[in-house]
Design an enzyme around this catalytic site. Structure first.
Site, short mmCIF file in Angstrom:
data_model
loop_
_atom_site.label_atom_id
_atom_site.label_comp_id
_atom_site.label_asym_id
_atom_site.label_seq_id
_atom_site.Cartn_x
_atom_site.Cartn_y
_atom_site.Cartn_z
N GLU A 1 -20.35 7.66 -6.86
CA GLU A 1 -19.23 8.40 -7.41
C GLU A 1 -18.73 7.81 -8.73
OE1 GLU A 1 -17.18 10.65 -3.63
OE2 GLU A 1 -16.59 8.61 -4.10
N GLU B 1 18.01 -12.22 1.20
CA GLU B 1 19.28 -11.50 1.09
C GLU B 1 20.06 -11.87 -0.15
OE1 GLU B 1 21.36 -12.06 4.77
OE2 GLU B 1 20.46 -10.27 5.64
#
Lengths: 108, 523
Positions: free
Chosen positions: B68, B311
């Site tokens: 491909e 955090e």
């Protein structure tokens, strides 16, 4: 009439190879009246050439001249298709064949 | 017969793809073809290239047959993985067989043909390079060029048979149209039936999750089911072999200081050297503080500490630490501390896991803290999160490193977090931090819920936070329902009466059994 340069790639001396060579020579003699050069290349002898030219199936005819380049795959038993590949056919037949090919009709 | 014995039945060729050889019990069946099927974008080409790249790293040459993409495109696309294909080609270690479509050249079919030319080219490339590995990517491309005809099928079957005779181990990729459905488009599995691997790139709750599954290895054992994987820029495909991880961690009695002396006492003398501690609490209960103390305690004892923060930013973390009398900046300068701050959204959990492993491998810490683990929940499905937590814990335990993970519970009072639900069984120690409402005031409580292999205090103790960190005080006595969040205050005199009751009982038992000193308990 323009000059034709055709290269026919085959694998070994198989009946299919011989058939392709005969068919191509006959069509060329009939239609091209000597205005062509035809080379037969055995992929078994020249594997690197097949790699460079990206030959996938055998027999394959590569029409190098006149432009555009075109490939015809198979033993060339369908003369109409060969003429189409060599640009010796009417546009009508071409579009007809193109449609059939797109539809995935088994041409082999 | 165990699978250890069976493993020798079919020889395996190690792919070198991280994690894959574990689930494949050694790699791909040697000398055979394996179908690698996946939807578009499922990393088939990357896997196919990596198989050859890893082979070259191990001294085995490879042939790449492309149906491909053009070789130019593959060379360019694989640059990002640091695979220098042009250099390998120049050294004769990698050869392309280019079967990609050539644009602008119309092909017409007239009569019968075969694919002998392709077979000759493949044989030529194998002979030239002495290849042991081959990738064919992707077989569906040939149907696109020549049409889905019986001839093409027969010829491909012949080529696959020829590969077996050549003795190369090959990967044949194929497209599939859906994640769960037929194995491949054009039914390619019909002529490559021995071994099938499926790559998936499913969409679950708006999140992509890549998995790899070995569907079958004929005559050879393998792990079953889907395993998460990721495509990492440095390594290519990395499979995370969760259930293939063996429980071989050693265990030690060595204790380490948590950084809070009172907490050490509550844990019966400190955490274990190789244990994972889960610290759970609502927002603001002091999880980051305990984490900071844990790191500071480690650095004080001369250990290398690693902190992953998901955090807070670096600046916030460093400022907070300074507020509690801990100088992170200096610790990093000395080289005993490494702080890694990252937003959970920067990658999938698999990406995070691989990045974190890389940092652990490089820094070689003796302590690792993660603040907070629950922040990572939001970028993944529950299933991915559980796999991540297990993968991370087993990796850390394998390194004999002490780990402290924090988890944020969703409700302010009581409750538990998803994190806890999924990893509580794989952690060795669970410490809860809770808000306690007392007479119109919010206080904080700490308790050790479980500690494997050690006695620990069962009290819920009050603690305060000031400029020097955390101070654990007396147990809460006249309040119950702290863990559930439904507080019941009991008047002091009732508490005293209850205590008296149990004391008398204890005295009574001690007298009956004549245990000296037992009556002194609790006084």
């Amino acid at each position: 009439m323009s000059f034709y340069l055709l290269k026919l790639y085959v694998t070994g001396q198989t009946p299919r190879s011989r058939r392709a060579i005969e068919n191509l020579r006959r069509i060329c003699d009939e239609e091209l009246r000597g205005q062509y050069e035809m080379h037969v290349i055995d992929v078994l002898d020249r594997p690197q050439l097949a790699e460079d030219e990206k030959i996938l199936a055998t027999p394959t005819v590569v029409k190098e001249l006149p432009m555009p380049m075109r490939r015809i795959i198979g033993d060339l038993s369908d003369a109409d298709k060969v003429l189409l590949g060599l640009d010796l056919q009417s546009c009508q037949l071409r579009s007809d064949t193109a449609t059939r090919k797109e539809e995935g009709v088994d041409l082999a | 017969m165990t699978w250890h014995n069976q493993r020798t039945a079919v020889a395996k060729l190690a792919t070198g793809v991280p994690g894959f050889d574990l689930i494949g019990y050694g790699g791909l069946p040697e000398g055979r073809s394996t179908l690698l099927s996946g939807t578009s974008g499922s990393a088939k080409t990357v896997f196919a290239c990596q198989f050859l790249a890893e082979g070259i790293r191990r001294g085995q040459t490879g042939v790449f047959v492309t149906f491909e993409e053009s070789p130019e495109a593959i060379r360019k696309n694989m640059e990002g993985f640091n695979w220098n294909i042009p250099a390998w080609e120049a050294e004769g270690k990698w050869a392309f067989v280019d079967v990609s479509p050539h644009p602008g050249q119309e092909t017409i079919v007239s009569g019968n043909y075969d694919l002998n030319a392709l077979l000759v080219r493949i044989e030529n490339a194998v002979r030239k390079t002495g290849a042991r590995r081959m990738s064919l990517d992707s077989l569906g491309g040939i149907f696109a060029q020549l049409g889905d005809s019986g001839t093409v099928r027969n010829e491909l079957f012949r080529i696959v048979s020829a590969l077996k005779k050549m003795g190369v181990t090959s990967i044949i990729t194929a497209e599939r149209t859906e994640e769960y459905g037929q194995v491949s488009r054009y039914g390619i599995e019909e002529f490559v039936t021995d071994n099938v691997i499926i790559l998936r790139n499913g969409l679950e709750q708006e999140k992509r999750r890549r998995t790899i599954e070995i569907l079958k290895f004929r005559g050879a054992p393998h792990q079953k089911g889907e395993y998460p994987f990721t495509v990492s820029p440095n390594q290519g495909v990395v499979v995370i072999p969760l259930s293939a991880i063996e429980l071989t961690q050693k265990s030690t009695d060595m204790r380490i200081r948590s950084g809070v002396p009172e907490l050490d006492r509550m844990c019966g003398g400190g955490f274990f050297r190789d244990s994972i501690v889960l610290l759970s609490g609502a927002t603001g209960t002091g999880k980051t503080l305990v984490t900071t103390s844990f790191i500071a305690g480690g650095v004080e004892s001369g250990e290398r500490c690693l902190l992953f923060a998901f955090e807070e930013s670096r600046d916030q973390l460093f400022r907070n630490a300074t507020g509690w009398g801990v100088d992170f900046e200096k610790m990093e300068e000395v080289g005993n501390l490494k702080v890694v701050c990252e937003y959970p959204e920067t990658g999938s959990l698999e990406d995070h896991l691989i990045a974190m492993k890389a940092v652990v491998d490089e820094f070689k810490p003796q302590r690792i803290a993660i603040d907070s683990l629950s922040a990572l929940e939001r970028v993944a499905t529950v299933k991915s999160f559980r796999e991540f937590a297990i993968g991370l814990t087993s990796y850390i335990k394998d390194k004999n490193v002490a780990g402290l993970f924090t988890a944020t519970s969703s409700s302010l009072l009581g409750g538990s977090s998803v994190t806890e639900t999924h990893i509580s069984t794989i952690t060795d120690t669970i410490i809860l931090l809770r808000y306690v409402e007392m007479h119109g005031e919010m206080r904080r409580g700490v308790t050790v819920l479980k500690m494997r292999g050690s006695t620990h205090e069962k009290n819920i103790r009050e603690f305060t936070i000031d400029g020097n960190g955390m101070h654990v005080g007396k147990p809460f006595r006249n309040i119950s329902g702290i863990l559930s969040g439904h507080f019941i205050h009991r008047p002091q005199d009732e508490m005293d009466r209850l205590r008296e009751m149990f004391k008398e009982d204890a005295d009574g038992v001690a007298q009956t059994l004549n245990i000296p000193g037992a009556g002194d308990r609790g006084r």
